[in-house]
Motif scaffolding. Structure first.
Motif, PDB file in Angstrom:
ATOM      1  N   HIS A   1       0.834  -1.201   0.000  1.00 28.07           N
ATOM      2  CA  HIS A   1       0.000   0.000   0.000  1.00 28.07           C
ATOM      3  C   HIS A   1       0.867   1.248   0.000  1.00 28.07           C
ATOM      4  O   HIS A   1       0.646   2.191  -0.772  1.00 28.07           O
ATOM      5  N   LYS A   2       1.890   1.243   0.847  1.00 23.71           N
ATOM      6  CA  LYS A   2       2.783   2.399   0.923  1.00 23.71           C
ATOM      7  C   LYS A   2       3.551   2.572  -0.388  1.00 23.71           C
ATOM      8  O   LYS A   2       3.801   3.695  -0.832  1.00 23.71           O
TER       9      LYS A   2
ATOM     10  N   ILE B   1       1.288   4.358  -2.779  1.00 23.75           N
ATOM     11  CA  ILE B   1       1.213   5.792  -2.494  1.00 23.75           C
ATOM     12  C   ILE B   1       2.438   6.498  -3.048  1.00 23.75           C
ATOM     13  O   ILE B   1       2.351   7.592  -3.626  1.00 23.75           O
ATOM     14  N   ASN B   2       3.606   5.881  -2.899  1.00 26.11           N
ATOM     15  CA  ASN B   2       4.826   6.468  -3.442  1.00 26.11           C
ATOM     16  C   ASN B   2       4.746   6.604  -4.954  1.00 26.11           C
ATOM     17  O   ASN B   2       5.107   7.649  -5.509  1.00 26.11           O
TER      18      ASN B   2
ATOM     19  N   GLN C   1       2.030   6.815  -6.697  1.00 21.55           N
ATOM     20  CA  GLN C   1       0.997   7.796  -7.023  1.00 21.55           C
ATOM     21  C   GLN C   1       1.539   9.219  -6.904  1.00 21.55           C
ATOM     22  O   GLN C   1       1.293  10.060  -7.781  1.00 21.55           O
ATOM     23  N   VAL C   2       2.269   9.479  -5.838  1.00 17.95           N
ATOM     24  CA  VAL C   2       2.865  10.813  -5.676  1.00 17.95           C
ATOM     25  C   VAL C   2       3.831  11.099  -6.820  1.00 17.95           C
ATOM     26  O   VAL C   2       3.799  12.183  -7.428  1.00 17.95           O
TER      27      VAL C   2
ATOM     28  N   LEU D   1      -3.876  13.306  -0.202  1.00 21.49           N
ATOM     29  CA  LEU D   1      -3.313  11.974  -0.370  1.00 21.49           C
ATOM     30  C   LEU D   1      -2.392  11.599   0.792  1.00 21.49           C
ATOM     31  O   LEU D   1      -2.402  10.453   1.267  1.00 21.49           O
ATOM     32  N   LEU D   2      -1.622  12.556   1.275  1.00 24.10           N
ATOM     33  CA  LEU D   2      -0.583  12.261   2.263  1.00 24.10           C
ATOM     34  C   LEU D   2      -1.023  12.404   3.714  1.00 24.10           C
ATOM     35  O   LEU D   2      -0.306  11.971   4.617  1.00 24.10           O
TER      36      LEU D   2
ATOM     37  N   HIS E   1      -0.763   9.317   5.758  1.00 18.88           N
ATOM     38  CA  HIS E   1       0.411   8.476   5.525  1.00 18.88           C
ATOM     39  C   HIS E   1       1.714   9.121   5.981  1.00 18.88           C
ATOM     40  O   HIS E   1       2.679   8.408   6.240  1.00 18.88           O
TER      41      HIS E   1
ATOM     42  N   THR F   1       5.791   9.432   3.343  1.00 20.58           N
ATOM     43  CA  THR F   1       5.019   8.220   3.655  1.00 20.58           C
ATOM     44  C   THR F   1       5.548   7.515   4.899  1.00 20.58           C
ATOM     45  O   THR F   1       5.505   6.293   4.999  1.00 20.58           O
TER      46      THR F   1
END
Length: 222
Positions: free
Chosen positions: A99-100, A103-104, A106-107, A154-155, A158, A164
């Protein structure tokens, strides 16, 4: 094109870079974090050196950065960073948690596909041929601010000390150059984006980020 050196683990890497390129900036951070020595090959974008025939043999698109590792030539900062991650696993730039990791990614994608292109010299020159510099600046900032709002959302669930969590990962490499440009050159109000402003402050304290700053490059113009 001028050359310089960066200290670290010995190898034959060459980085074709422009001091004020955010794409080059993020690759320099990755190299520094992994402790990799490389030869700095400066490409003056304002003088049009990216259009030289010899440079275009390396990257027909005519963009920096380019990483040359012996017979391997890689253009595009995302591809370069992933290559470095695979070849030099020390100080990993991706977390184990899937998941993390997502997110990375996506950013990184928001930055590379939506924000960073607004700093492209060819694009800005084309737009300024149609409208005034002031109108171009207003439009660019409005798009960046919209993306920053999305990144804040988004962040928010996280982030730790960094994007993150409490370790530096891929998202931080992509965020740092854009936050630097937004808050120090484009005069975007840090008060509007408390999470991103906090990250920007944290990045200043990391030597690998500081050494990669545009003004610390051998081809920097002051």
């Amino acid at each position: 094109m001028a050359a310089g050196c960066a200290e670290g683990v010995a190898n034959n890497l060459k980085l074709y870079s422009y001091w004020n390129s955010s794409c080059s900036f993020r690759v320099r951070i990755a190299l520094n974090l992994k402790g990799i020595k490389y030869e700095y090959k400066a490409v003056d974008l304002l003088k049009g050196e990216q259009s030289d025939p010899e440079f275009l043999k390396l990257n027909p698109i005519g963009f920096v950065p380019i990483l040359v590792d012996g017979d391997v030539v890689i253009a595009d900062s995302f591809a370069i960073i992933m290559y470095l991650e695979d070849k030099y696993p020390q100080n990993p730039l991706l977390p184990h948690d899937i998941h993390k990791r997502a997110i990375n990614f996506q950013v990184a994608t928001i930055v590379s596909s939506t924000i960073q292109p607004l700093h492209n010299l060819r694009l800005l020159k084309y737009i300024e041929e149609k409208v005034s510099h002031e109108e171009t600046h207003r439009w660019t900032n409005s798009v960046i601010e919209r993306c920053f709002k999305a990144l804040e959302k988004l962040l928010k669930d996280h982030r730790g000390r960094y994007a993150t969590g409490d370790e530096v990962f891929l998202a931080d490499l992509f965020l740092a150059p854009q936050l630097y440009a937004a808050f120090t050159m484009l005069n975007i109000d840090t008060k509007l984006f408390p999470i991103l402003a906090g990250l920007h402050k944290s990045y200043k304290e990391i030597p690998a980020f500081h050494e990669a700053l545009p003004e610390n490059q051998p081809d920097a113009e002051h």
